[in-house]
Design a protein around this motif. Structure first.
Motif, PDB file in Angstrom:
ATOM      1  N   PRO A   1       0.790  -1.232   0.000  1.00  0.00           N
ATOM      2  CA  PRO A   1       0.000   0.000   0.000  1.00  0.00           C
ATOM      3  C   PRO A   1       0.822   1.281   0.000  1.00  0.00           C
ATOM      4  CG  PRO A   1      -0.053  -1.005   2.158  1.00  0.00           C
ATOM      5  CD  PRO A   1       0.637  -1.978   1.244  1.00  0.00           C
ATOM      6  N   GLY A   2       2.119   1.180   0.244  1.00  0.00           N
ATOM      7  CA  GLY A   2       2.954   2.382   0.209  1.00  0.00           C
ATOM      8  C   GLY A   2       2.727   3.302   1.389  1.00  0.00           C
TER       9      GLY A   2
ATOM     10  N   GLU B   1       8.520   1.743  -1.218  1.00  0.00           N
ATOM     11  CA  GLU B   1       9.923   2.008  -1.568  1.00  0.00           C
ATOM     12  C   GLU B   1      10.833   0.969  -0.918  1.00  0.00           C
ATOM     13  OE1 GLU B   1      13.359   3.233  -3.177  1.00  0.00           O
ATOM     14  OE2 GLU B   1      11.332   3.766  -3.821  1.00  0.00           O
ATOM     15  N   PHE B   2      10.553   0.603   0.321  1.00  0.00           N
ATOM     16  CA  PHE B   2      11.333  -0.422   1.013  1.00  0.00           C
ATOM     17  C   PHE B   2      11.243  -1.753   0.256  1.00  0.00           C
ATOM     18  CE2 PHE B   2      12.093  -3.506   4.461  1.00  0.00           C
ATOM     19  CZ  PHE B   2      13.315  -3.036   4.916  1.00  0.00           C
ATOM     20  N   LEU B   3      10.041  -2.115  -0.202  1.00  0.00           N
ATOM     21  CA  LEU B   3       9.860  -3.344  -0.972  1.00  0.00           C
ATOM     22  C   LEU B   3      10.636  -3.277  -2.284  1.00  0.00           C
ATOM     23  CD1 LEU B   3       8.488  -6.094  -1.405  1.00  0.00           C
ATOM     24  CD2 LEU B   3       6.486  -4.851  -2.264  1.00  0.00           C
ATOM     25  N   ARG B   4      10.572  -2.145  -2.962  1.00  0.00           N
ATOM     26  CA  ARG B   4      11.311  -2.002  -4.228  1.00  0.00           C
ATOM     27  C   ARG B   4      12.822  -2.134  -4.007  1.00  0.00           C
ATOM     28  NH1 ARG B   4       7.425   2.751  -6.670  1.00  0.00           N
ATOM     29  NH2 ARG B   4       5.978   1.300  -7.692  1.00  0.00           N
ATOM     30  N   ARG B   5      13.310  -1.596  -2.915  1.00  0.00           N
ATOM     31  CA  ARG B   5      14.742  -1.745  -2.597  1.00  0.00           C
ATOM     32  C   ARG B   5      15.086  -3.208  -2.357  1.00  0.00           C
ATOM     33  NH1 ARG B   5      16.127   3.315   1.481  1.00  0.00           N
ATOM     34  NH2 ARG B   5      15.517   4.960   0.040  1.00  0.00           N
TER      35      ARG B   5
ATOM     36  N   ALA C   1      10.896  -9.660 -11.019  1.00  0.00           N
ATOM     37  CA  ALA C   1       9.963  -9.174  -9.994  1.00  0.00           C
ATOM     38  C   ALA C   1       9.847  -7.664 -10.082  1.00  0.00           C
ATOM     39  CB  ALA C   1      10.454  -9.567  -8.605  1.00  0.00           C
ATOM     40  N   ARG C   2       8.655  -7.175  -9.770  1.00  0.00           N
ATOM     41  CA  ARG C   2       8.438  -5.739  -9.685  1.00  0.00           C
ATOM     42  C   ARG C   2       7.488  -5.481  -8.521  1.00  0.00           C
ATOM     43  NH1 ARG C   2       3.688  -3.696 -13.331  1.00  0.00           N
ATOM     44  NH2 ARG C   2       2.396  -5.550 -13.383  1.00  0.00           N
ATOM     45  N   ALA C   3       7.570  -4.307  -7.957  1.00  0.00           N
ATOM     46  CA  ALA C   3       6.708  -3.929  -6.836  1.00  0.00           C
ATOM     47  C   ALA C   3       5.829  -2.762  -7.258  1.00  0.00           C
ATOM     48  CB  ALA C   3       7.552  -3.551  -5.623  1.00  0.00           C
ATOM     49  N   GLU C   4       4.523  -2.900  -7.003  1.00  0.00           N
ATOM     50  CA  GLU C   4       3.553  -1.877  -7.398  1.00  0.00           C
ATOM     51  C   GLU C   4       2.656  -1.513  -6.220  1.00  0.00           C
ATOM     52  OE1 GLU C   4       3.704  -0.375 -10.229  1.00  0.00           O
ATOM     53  OE2 GLU C   4       5.135  -1.740 -11.169  1.00  0.00           O
ATOM     54  N   LYS C   5       2.139  -0.304  -6.266  1.00  0.00           N
ATOM     55  CA  LYS C   5       1.254   0.179  -5.207  1.00  0.00           C
ATOM     56  C   LYS C   5      -0.114  -0.484  -5.323  1.00  0.00           C
ATOM     57  CE  LYS C   5      -0.660   4.342  -3.092  1.00  0.00           C
ATOM     58  NZ  LYS C   5      -2.016   3.814  -2.938  1.00  0.00           N
ATOM     59  N   LEU C   6      -0.596  -0.988  -4.194  1.00  0.00           N
ATOM     60  CA  LEU C   6      -1.943  -1.539  -4.142  1.00  0.00           C
ATOM     61  C   LEU C   6      -2.443  -1.498  -2.705  1.00  0.00           C
ATOM     62  CD1 LEU C   6      -4.369  -2.930  -5.476  1.00  0.00           C
ATOM     63  CD2 LEU C   6      -3.266  -5.119  -4.910  1.00  0.00           C
ATOM     64  N   LEU C   7      -3.438  -0.684  -2.497  1.00  0.00           N
ATOM     65  CA  LEU C   7      -4.180  -0.675  -1.243  1.00  0.00           C
ATOM     66  C   LEU C   7      -5.444  -1.479  -1.514  1.00  0.00           C
ATOM     67  CD1 LEU C   7      -4.540   0.424   1.670  1.00  0.00           C
ATOM     68  CD2 LEU C   7      -5.719   2.377   0.647  1.00  0.00           C
TER      69      LEU C   7
ATOM     70  N   ASP D   1      -8.712   3.454  -7.396  1.00  0.00           N
ATOM     71  CA  ASP D   1      -7.638   4.018  -8.217  1.00  0.00           C
ATOM     72  C   ASP D   1      -6.483   3.039  -8.368  1.00  0.00           C
ATOM     73  OD1 ASP D   1      -9.022   6.409  -8.608  1.00  0.00           O
ATOM     74  OD2 ASP D   1      -8.092   7.372  -6.871  1.00  0.00           O
ATOM     75  N   ASP D   2      -6.115   2.376  -7.284  1.00  0.00           N
ATOM     76  CA  ASP D   2      -5.021   1.407  -7.372  1.00  0.00           C
ATOM     77  C   ASP D   2      -5.405   0.233  -8.272  1.00  0.00           C
ATOM     78  OD1 ASP D   2      -3.561   3.017  -5.702  1.00  0.00           O
ATOM     79  OD2 ASP D   2      -3.567   1.632  -3.994  1.00  0.00           O
ATOM     80  N   LEU D   3      -6.641  -0.230  -8.148  1.00  0.00           N
ATOM     81  CA  LEU D   3      -7.084  -1.331  -9.002  1.00  0.00           C
ATOM     82  C   LEU D   3      -7.135  -0.910 -10.463  1.00  0.00           C
ATOM     83  CD1 LEU D   3      -9.859  -2.839  -6.722  1.00  0.00           C
ATOM     84  CD2 LEU D   3      -7.624  -3.840  -7.233  1.00  0.00           C
ATOM     85  N   ASP D   4      -7.595   0.311 -10.725  1.00  0.00           N
ATOM     86  CA  ASP D   4      -7.659   0.808 -12.102  1.00  0.00           C
ATOM     87  C   ASP D   4      -6.288   0.818 -12.771  1.00  0.00           C
ATOM     88  OD1 ASP D   4     -10.382   1.112 -12.224  1.00  0.00           O
ATOM     89  OD2 ASP D   4     -10.361   3.259 -11.764  1.00  0.00           O
ATOM     90  N   ALA D   5      -5.246   1.057 -11.985  1.00  0.00           N
ATOM     91  CA  ALA D   5      -3.890   1.083 -12.541  1.00  0.00           C
ATOM     92  C   ALA D   5      -3.487  -0.282 -13.113  1.00  0.00           C
ATOM     93  CB  ALA D   5      -2.892   1.518 -11.469  1.00  0.00           C
ATOM     94  N   PHE D   6      -4.165  -1.341 -12.694  1.00  0.00           N
ATOM     95  CA  PHE D   6      -3.851  -2.689 -13.179  1.00  0.00           C
ATOM     96  C   PHE D   6      -4.742  -3.132 -14.338  1.00  0.00           C
ATOM     97  CE2 PHE D   6      -1.937  -2.855  -8.978  1.00  0.00           C
ATOM     98  CZ  PHE D   6      -0.792  -3.601  -9.199  1.00  0.00           C
ATOM     99  N   ARG D   7      -5.740  -2.342 -14.709  1.00  0.00           N
ATOM    100  CA  ARG D   7      -6.704  -2.779 -15.732  1.00  0.00           C
ATOM    101  C   ARG D   7      -6.055  -3.055 -17.081  1.00  0.00           C
ATOM    102  NH1 ARG D   7     -11.621  -3.126 -13.789  1.00  0.00           N
ATOM    103  NH2 ARG D   7     -12.262  -1.684 -12.164  1.00  0.00           N
ATOM    104  N   SER D   8      -5.004  -2.345 -17.416  1.00  0.00           N
ATOM    105  CA  SER D   8      -4.365  -2.549 -18.719  1.00  0.00           C
ATOM    106  C   SER D   8      -3.331  -3.682 -18.685  1.00  0.00           C
ATOM    107  CB  SER D   8      -3.693  -1.262 -19.181  1.00  0.00           C
ATOM    108  OG  SER D   8      -2.646  -0.916 -18.294  1.00  0.00           O
ATOM    109  N   GLU D   9      -3.108  -4.263 -17.524  1.00  0.00           N
ATOM    110  CA  GLU D   9      -2.142  -5.358 -17.384  1.00  0.00           C
ATOM    111  C   GLU D   9      -2.762  -6.660 -17.885  1.00  0.00           C
ATOM    112  OE1 GLU D   9       0.977  -5.248 -15.786  1.00  0.00           O
ATOM    113  OE2 GLU D   9       0.795  -3.069 -15.627  1.00  0.00           O
TER     114      GLU D   9
END
Length: 129
Positions: A20-21, A37-41, A51-57, A62-70
């Motif tokens: 959730p950041g 940021e800690f997870l990304r490090r 692996a990649r780290a993305e924001k998700l609460l 809004d966070d879910l919408d960011a994944f719609r194009s995935e």
């Protein structure tokens, strides 16, 4: 992040870790850092190129919408996400957004974990085994 990083390193599969950041301090007097940021490090320090780290609460539109194009995830793997029963509805909704299949590892902490699985089955049609 350990589970996701380990899966990425062991399988070479593309793995998306989420967080959730939230701002946090890991010791008294330390500077504040975002948990994302800690997870990304940690991903970078463990040299996990798939692996990649993305924001998700959980439950956040809004966070879910960011994944719609995935592309859809083949599998959701989660560990130790059932610690707070007040978050079960948001977690169940988030899993329903992403998953057709999910594996959830958890430790029984308060005896209410089964209510989460019941919610997933009743409200989202998940088959729980």
């Amino acid at each position: 992040g350990l589970l996701g990083i380990g899966l990425a390193l062991a399988t070479k599969a593309e793995v998306t870790l989420t967080d959730p950041g939230l701002p946090t301090r890991f010791s008294k007097g330390a500077d504040s850092i975002s948990t994302l940021e800690f997870l990304r490090r940690n991903v970078a320090l463990n040299d996990a190129p798939t692996a990649r780290a993305e924001k998700l609460l959980w439950g956040d539109a809004d966070d879910l919408d960011a994944f719609r194009s995935e592309p859809p995830f083949d599998l959701v793997v989660a560990s130790e996400v059932l610690y707070e029963p007040s978050q079960y509805a948001a977690l169940a909704d988030t899993l329903a957004f992403f998953a057709t299949d999910a594996i959830i590892g958890y430790k029984v902490r308060h005896g209410r974990e089964q209510t989460f699985f019941d919610r997933c089955a009743d409200e989202h049609g998940f088959r729980v085994t």
